[in-house]
Design a protein around this motif. Structure first.
Motif, PDB file in Angstrom:
ATOM      1  N   THR A 158       0.810  -1.140   0.019  1.00 35.90           N
ATOM      2  CA  THR A 158      -0.148   0.052   0.066  1.00 35.90           C
ATOM      3  C   THR A 158       1.019   1.252  -0.133  1.00 35.90           C
ATOM      4  OG1 THR A 158      -0.201  -0.047   2.278  1.00 35.90           O
ATOM      5  CG2 THR A 158      -1.847  -1.230   1.230  1.00 35.90           C
ATOM      6  N   LYS A 164      -3.593   2.308  -5.366  1.00 36.83           N
ATOM      7  CA  LYS A 164      -4.655   2.317  -4.806  1.00 36.83           C
ATOM      8  C   LYS A 164      -5.557   1.177  -4.743  1.00 36.83           C
ATOM      9  CE  LYS A 164      -8.448   5.790  -4.639  1.00 36.83           C
ATOM     10  NZ  LYS A 164      -9.529   4.930  -4.570  1.00 36.83           N
ATOM     11  N   LYS A 165      -5.490   0.398  -5.878  1.00 39.08           N
ATOM     12  CA  LYS A 165      -6.336  -0.615  -5.997  1.00 39.08           C
ATOM     13  C   LYS A 165      -6.097  -1.752  -4.851  1.00 39.08           C
ATOM     14  CE  LYS A 165      -7.216  -0.732 -10.849  1.00 39.08           C
ATOM     15  NZ  LYS A 165      -6.931  -1.107 -12.402  1.00 39.08           N
ATOM     16  N   CYS A 203      -5.317  -1.091  -1.587  1.00 42.92           N
ATOM     17  CA  CYS A 203      -5.846  -0.343  -0.572  1.00 42.92           C
ATOM     18  C   CYS A 203      -6.989   0.245  -0.931  1.00 42.92           C
ATOM     19  CB  CYS A 203      -4.659   0.368  -0.202  1.00 42.92           C
ATOM     20  SG  CYS A 203      -3.895   1.656  -1.088  1.00 42.92           S
ATOM     21  N   GLN A 227      -8.764   2.603   2.103  1.00 38.78           N
ATOM     22  CA  GLN A 227      -7.842   3.714   2.611  1.00 38.78           C
ATOM     23  C   GLN A 227      -8.468   4.931   1.942  1.00 38.78           C
ATOM     24  OE1 GLN A 227      -3.357   2.891   2.706  1.00 38.78           O
ATOM     25  NE2 GLN A 227      -3.187   4.932   1.984  1.00 38.78           N
ATOM     26  N   ASN A 248      -9.360   7.935  -0.910  1.00 40.34           N
ATOM     27  CA  ASN A 248      -8.293   8.616  -2.224  1.00 40.34           C
ATOM     28  C   ASN A 248      -6.928   8.760  -1.378  1.00 40.34           C
ATOM     29  OD1 ASN A 248     -10.451   8.749  -3.959  1.00 40.34           O
ATOM     30  ND2 ASN A 248     -11.560  10.390  -3.197  1.00 40.34           N
ATOM     31  N   LEU A 249      -6.061   8.551  -2.440  1.00 43.66           N
ATOM     32  CA  LEU A 249      -4.646   9.044  -2.131  1.00 43.66           C
ATOM     33  C   LEU A 249      -4.597  10.461  -2.533  1.00 43.66           C
ATOM     34  CD1 LEU A 249      -2.672   5.796  -3.466  1.00 43.66           C
ATOM     35  CD2 LEU A 249      -3.179   6.355  -1.066  1.00 43.66           C
ATOM     36  N   GLU A 307      -8.236  13.629  -8.054  1.00 42.38           N
ATOM     37  CA  GLU A 307      -9.431  12.928  -7.524  1.00 42.38           C
ATOM     38  C   GLU A 307     -10.529  13.204  -8.334  1.00 42.38           C
ATOM     39  OE1 GLU A 307      -9.884  14.433  -3.407  1.00 42.38           O
ATOM     40  OE2 GLU A 307      -8.269  13.321  -2.646  1.00 42.38           O
TER      41      GLU A 307
END
Length: 231
Positions: free
Chosen positions: A181, A203-204, A206, A209, A211-212, A217
């Protein structure tokens, strides 16, 4: 200039020229956003000291690990430390090789240890080890098969943006790095931002978690709306 901060408009800095949306780590991203706001929109009563504090935090964050200084280990660790690390079960499920200058000859021993201890490893620290692109590519197969690896620290090395292609391809395969992650690539030769496919693949792994902050975004609904408009 690389960050798009040469403009006098905060909107330009934060939106139009926001190349730092893909910065290598969210902490750097947040500090630079805060710094941009101080520079372009100073509030009444804001002291210069507050901006200086932000600059110090940014410098501190991009410098070698603070615990090295506390332990008097600003200088490189002796090579004997490598042998000590590669013995027995990794403490706290962490393989910490940070600060040990590695050579190509060391990689076989490291890969053998990673394979032998794979079930007990969730963090690998390779910060400030003089790691090059070729060395990382040699380590990738062993790192990618660790089933519980969540954090891979590669900051402070001699890596270049050329290695991002191989890392991105590795992350596209769900069988490789299944639990990762976080990959820290800060403070390397010329890696200032990360490819979107790299960040999306992370991102896939986690989804819980959220939005990184380093990913531009866009909700799925918004993307669909835009596609509909284009049509």
């Amino acid at each position: 200039q690389d960050l798009g901060m040469e403009s006098t408009s905060l909107d330009d800095v934060l939106y139009r020229y926001a190349s730092f949306r893909n910065l290598v780590d969210p902490i750097t991203h947040d500090l630079i956003i805060s710094l941009a706001r101080y520079i372009h929109c100073p509030k009444p009563g804001d002291s210069l000291g507050a901006m200086e504090k932000l600059c110090r935090q940014l410098t501190y964050h991009l410098s070698p690990h603070s615990q090295w200084r506390r332990r008097g280990l600003v200088k490189r660790k002796p090579q004997a430390c490598l042998k000590a690390v590669l013995m027995g079960k990794p403490p706290d499920n962490t393989v910490d090789l940070s600060g040990i200058p590695l050579t190509l000859k060391d990689l076989d021993r490291i890969m053998a240890y990673l394979q032998h201890s794979a079930a007990h490893i969730d963090t690998v620290e390779l910060c400030f080890t003089e790691l090059t692109d070729d060395m990382l590519l040699q380590l990738l197969p062993a790192l990618g098969t660790l089933p519980h690896l969540t954090t891979l620290s590669l900051n402070g090395n001699r890596l270049t943006k050329a290695v991002l292609r191989d890392l991105t391809e590795a992350l596209k395969d769900p069988k490789k790095f299944p639990s990762v992650t976080w990959i820290d690539l800060g403070n390397n030769v010329d890696i200032f931002s990360l490819p979107q496919p790299f960040l999306v693949s992370l991102k896939k792994r986690c989804p819980k978690q959220g939005n990184l902050p380093t990913i531009l975004e866009f909700g799925e609904g918004q993307v669909s709306d835009l596609e509909g408009q284009d049509g």
